[in-house]
Design a protein around this motif. Structure first.
Motif, PDB file in Angstrom:
ATOM      1  N   MET A 260       3.952   1.328  -1.164  1.00 29.45           N
ATOM      2  CA  MET A 260       4.594   1.394  -2.477  1.00 29.45           C
ATOM      3  C   MET A 260       3.635   2.011  -3.485  1.00 29.45           C
ATOM      4  O   MET A 260       4.026   2.850  -4.300  1.00 29.45           O
ATOM      5  CB  MET A 260       5.011  -0.012  -2.926  1.00 29.45           C
ATOM      6  N   ALA A 261       2.366   1.588  -3.417  1.00 33.96           N
ATOM      7  CA  ALA A 261       1.369   2.124  -4.347  1.00 33.96           C
ATOM      8  C   ALA A 261       1.247   3.639  -4.177  1.00 33.96           C
ATOM      9  O   ALA A 261       1.218   4.385  -5.159  1.00 33.96           O
ATOM     10  CB  ALA A 261       0.018   1.452  -4.118  1.00 33.96           C
ATOM     11  N   ALA A 262       1.208   4.096  -2.927  1.00 34.34           N
ATOM     12  CA  ALA A 262       1.064   5.530  -2.680  1.00 34.34           C
ATOM     13  C   ALA A 262       2.240   6.297  -3.280  1.00 34.34           C
ATOM     14  O   ALA A 262       2.061   7.327  -3.933  1.00 34.34           O
ATOM     15  CB  ALA A 262       0.959   5.792  -1.182  1.00 34.34           C
ATOM     16  N   GLN A 263       3.449   5.765  -3.074  1.00 33.99           N
ATOM     17  CA  GLN A 263       4.623   6.455  -3.615  1.00 33.99           C
ATOM     18  C   GLN A 263       4.615   6.427  -5.132  1.00 33.99           C
ATOM     19  O   GLN A 263       4.943   7.413  -5.785  1.00 33.99           O
ATOM     20  CB  GLN A 263       5.897   5.802  -3.096  1.00 33.99           C
ATOM     21  N   ASN A 264       4.225   5.283  -5.676  1.00 33.57           N
ATOM     22  CA  ASN A 264       4.132   5.183  -7.130  1.00 33.57           C
ATOM     23  C   ASN A 264       3.159   6.229  -7.694  1.00 33.57           C
ATOM     24  O   ASN A 264       3.356   6.757  -8.775  1.00 33.57           O
ATOM     25  CB  ASN A 264       3.679   3.767  -7.513  1.00 33.57           C
ATOM     26  N   LEU A 265       2.109   6.524  -6.912  1.00 35.36           N
ATOM     27  CA  LEU A 265       1.104   7.472  -7.384  1.00 35.36           C
ATOM     28  C   LEU A 265       1.508   8.921  -7.115  1.00 35.36           C
ATOM     29  O   LEU A 265       0.733   9.831  -7.364  1.00 35.36           O
ATOM     30  CB  LEU A 265      -0.248   7.163  -6.742  1.00 35.36           C
ATOM     31  N   GLY A 266       2.703   9.104  -6.559  1.00 31.57           N
ATOM     32  CA  GLY A 266       3.230  10.463  -6.424  1.00 31.57           C
ATOM     33  C   GLY A 266       3.267  11.005  -5.009  1.00 31.57           C
ATOM     34  O   GLY A 266       3.555  12.185  -4.817  1.00 31.57           O
ATOM     35  N   ALA A 267       2.975  10.180  -3.986  1.00 35.91           N
ATOM     36  CA  ALA A 267       2.953  10.671  -2.615  1.00 35.91           C
ATOM     37  C   ALA A 267       4.366  10.704  -2.027  1.00 35.91           C
ATOM     38  O   ALA A 267       5.141   9.771  -2.231  1.00 35.91           O
ATOM     39  CB  ALA A 267       2.056   9.785  -1.755  1.00 35.91           C
ATOM     40  N   SER A 268       4.686  11.781  -1.326  1.00 37.68           N
ATOM     41  CA  SER A 268       5.967  11.868  -0.627  1.00 37.68           C
ATOM     42  C   SER A 268       5.936  10.908   0.561  1.00 37.68           C
ATOM     43  O   SER A 268       4.897  10.348   0.890  1.00 37.68           O
ATOM     44  CB  SER A 268       6.180  13.289  -0.122  1.00 37.68           C
TER      45      SER A 268
ATOM     46  N   LEU B  89       0.837  -1.196   0.000  1.00 37.79           N
ATOM     47  CA  LEU B  89       0.000   0.000   0.000  1.00 37.79           C
ATOM     48  C   LEU B  89       0.874   1.249   0.000  1.00 37.79           C
ATOM     49  O   LEU B  89       0.572   2.241  -0.663  1.00 37.79           O
ATOM     50  CB  LEU B  89      -0.928   0.008   1.220  1.00 37.79           C
TER      51      LEU B  89
END
Lengths: 281, 366
Positions: free
Chosen positions: A170-178, A168
């Motif tokens: 990793m997904a957030a970071q992949n979607l652009g989250a710091s 989860l």
């Protein structure tokens, strides 16, 4: 059905049920007896009470010392909750996510206040704080209570983190989250029930703590358990029962609130794993 | 039924792997790899587990740091860029939907992280949910959706911010067969409409065959062969690819002679002349024939015996045993007038030599 699968027959089942009921009754009746006693019309701590009245609750409101003690205990417990929740959560992250030399020793060390007898912890804290001239201040009580409250937070938050799917994040970071946004928007909301549970235990462990307070509280910092202990020694009037009822109610209310919050959070995540297995478009 | 609005068009970017590799201490997960994925291409990494396909994808997403080499998307070198800055969409194997957010919030997440205004967010999310057919589910939580719907949400979330490249890590492996083939077509349609470059990881050869423009077959951390599905199926470069993509009957035959440009194979009853590009050093070759190319007819002086017949609907599947015990599989199309050959019957075999592949030391000769 094979015989070996059947654990017990109907008679054993009934006996077992009766046993369990009796044990539960034995454990809980003393607490329940306090309730009618607190509404006693008499002037001694006695059961059954000779009649019912609200006089002991009135007495509580009239006498400042009880309210003072209650407020002191609540303030200390809130301070302890805040400090131990922050420290314990950070500690849980380090212990679950990190890998470093002596990790198990550190965990055992953090959990040690749960294992070492309370009196020994209290004596140790007393001598140490005496040297540092901390004895007799409410802050000292809060710090001491924090050491015994942190393990509860570490245990609860660690459990949430162990069940946490890091994909989860990793997904957030992949979607652009710091990293900060990932923690704030994904990790924190998902482990929140664990943090709440830990915070609740921390609050209660401080709110009803007697032994440490007995050692390091000064004459003007009488916490609620301390006041009850002293009142118990001098006069056995039902004021004690009345304050106990209030204290028990607070604990029970907190417990049910947290159970409800956890159940609500769990419902969402559990249904997710179910539908992942089966289901259609 | 309302007609869906035209999908927003994205132009895909090419992806270049330049000597990209990954080692963990003494273990090599991915050998130095050079590969160019064309803009708008659907490329699949296909291989058994441990072949390095997922590690390659993770390097592309930024969750693994390459040991050597460079990664270039469009004109940008992304080798040491953090995942959040790469602007590459990704669908995870378990979807990784945020369980505490609704479908709408999940899909809006990448837009929110990019500072898109609320009105624009709402519009783009609605449009995307329409594209994946989930317009009515915006307010649901992931737990309230079926597996297929969750998969669509994951896809919508990965492309709503119009990334030039989309990565998919075995996205359909948790779904049943029927749903899988439906979503394969749907993903393919969306990919074509958007013109997005897709890098897909799977261990399912059928999936790779149906969806890909090109397949990169991975083996032991390296590329075994890369090419269009048809090329890989018809002209596998080595025994591994021949065995991994589709079914192959493999058997070893001795060589009678080798001549420049052709070999003569001893086929017991007659000789077979096969034109080759390189002449093998050994005295035997391994032959591969696809089950659909292996023909047979009842013949008491034949070289094989029918061991088993299975009816599969559009064809019958025969298990044929050679006298030395070698088992071959043949598929016979089910058409009118064909009477099945019963188990126990002797049969003669033949196949078009052009459909046969010969290998020596694992490498194709033709």
């Amino acid at each position: 059905m094979k015989r070996s699968i059947r654990v017990s027959g109907p008679i054993t089942q009934t006996l077992l049920g009766c046993m369990a009921f009796a044990v539960t009754l034995f454990l809980i009746v003393p607490v329940l007896i306090i309730v009618p006693t607190s509404f006693s019309a008499g002037s001694f701590l006695a059961f059954p009470p000779p009649g019912f009245s609200l006089q002991w609750y009135e007495r509580l409101l009239e006498r400042d010392v009880w309210a003072e003690s209650a407020w002191l205990s609540i303030w200390i417990a809130l301070l302890v909750t805040l400090a131990s929740t922050v420290l314990g959560t950070l500690g849980a992250f380090g212990l679950v996510r990190g890998s470093f030399w002596g990790q198990r020793v550190v965990l055992a060390f953090i959990l040690s206040p749960l294992i070492i007898p309370g009196v020994i912890v209290a004596i140790a804290i007393y001598f140490f704080y005496a040297q540092m001239r901390l004895v007799g201040s409410p802050i000292a009580i809060a710090i001491a209570h924090t050491t015994i409250a942190v393990p509860f937070v570490v245990i609860n938050v660690s459990a949430s983190l162990q069940g946490f799917d890091r994909r989860l994040e990793m997904a957030a970071q992949n979607l652009g989250a710091s990293h900060w946004d990932t923690f704030r928007l994904i990790t924190l909301p998902i482990i929140r029930p664990g943090i709440f549970a830990g915070a609740l235990f921390a609050f209660i462990s401080s709110f009803d703590e007697l032994i440490i307070a007995l050692f390091i509280a000064g004459p003007r910092q009488v916490t609620l358990p301390l006041r009850m202990w002293e009142s118990m020694k001098s006069s056995l009037d039902p004021t004690l029962a009345a304050i106990s009822v209030i204290a028990v109610s607070i604990s029970v209310a907190l417990f049910f609130t947290s159970t409800w919050l956890q159940a609500r959070a769990k419902r969402r995540t559990e249904a997710l794993t179910e539908t992942l297995v089966g289901g259609d478009a | 039924m309302s007609t869906p609005p035209p999908a927003p068009s994205i132009s895909g970017s090419p992806v270049r792997f330049e000597g990209l590799s990954k080692t963990y201490g003494p273990v090599t997960a991915v050998k130095p790899m050079d590969l160019e994925v064309r803009a708008g291409e659907f490329l699949s990494f296909l291989g058994p587990s441990g072949s390095g396909k997922t590690t390659t994808l993770m390097m592309l997403a930024g969750f693994e740091t390459p040991s050597t080499g460079r990664l270039i998307v469009g004109d940008t070198d992304i080798t040491s860029m953090p995942p959040a800055k790469r602007n590459i969409g990704m669908v995870f194997q378990n979807y990784a939907l945020f369980p505490h957010m609704t479908v709408e919030q999940n899909v809006a997440f990448p837009l929110r992280m990019r500072g898109v205004g609320p009105a624009e967010q709402t519009r783009m999310v609605a449009e995307m949910l329409d594209t994946v057919g989930l317009a009515d589910f915006a307010g649901r939580f992931p737990a309230q959706l079926s597996g297929g719907q969750q998969q669509r949400v994951a896809l919508a979330r990965a492309i709503v911010f119009k990334p030039p490249v989309l990565l998919m890590d075995e996205p359909l492996s948790a779904l049943d067969k029927y749903l899988r083939s439906r979503l394969q077509m749907e993903i393919k349609r969306i990919q074509r409409d958007l013109g997005i470059t897709v890098v897909y990881v799977t261990h399912d050869q059928d999936e790779a065959m149906t969806m890909s423009d090109r397949i990169c077959v991975m083996r032991d951390g390296g590329i075994a062969q890369i090419g269009a599905p048809e090329t890989l199926y018809r002209a596998p470069a080595d025994e591994f690819v021949a065995g991994f993509l589709g079914e192959s009957n493999m058997f070893t035959r001795p060589l009678k002679r080798t001549e420049p440009g052709r070999i003569v194979i001893d086929m017991a009853r007659d000789d077979l002349v096969l034109p080759v590009r390189q002449t093998p050093a050994g005295t035997a070759v391994k032959l591969a024939v696809r089950p659909e190319h292996l023909h047979f007819h009842p013949d008491d002086s034949g070289i094989a015996t029918v061991r088993d017949v299975t009816y599969v609907g559009d064809h019958r599947r025969y298990e044929l045993a050679l006298d030395d015990g070698t088992l071959l599989v043949a598929k016979q199309q089910e058409t009118d007038g064909i009477t099945p050959v019963p188990p126990g019957a002797r049969v003669a075999l033949d196949w078009p030599a052009g459909q046969m592949r010969a290998f020596a030391d694992g490498v194709a000769l033709q």
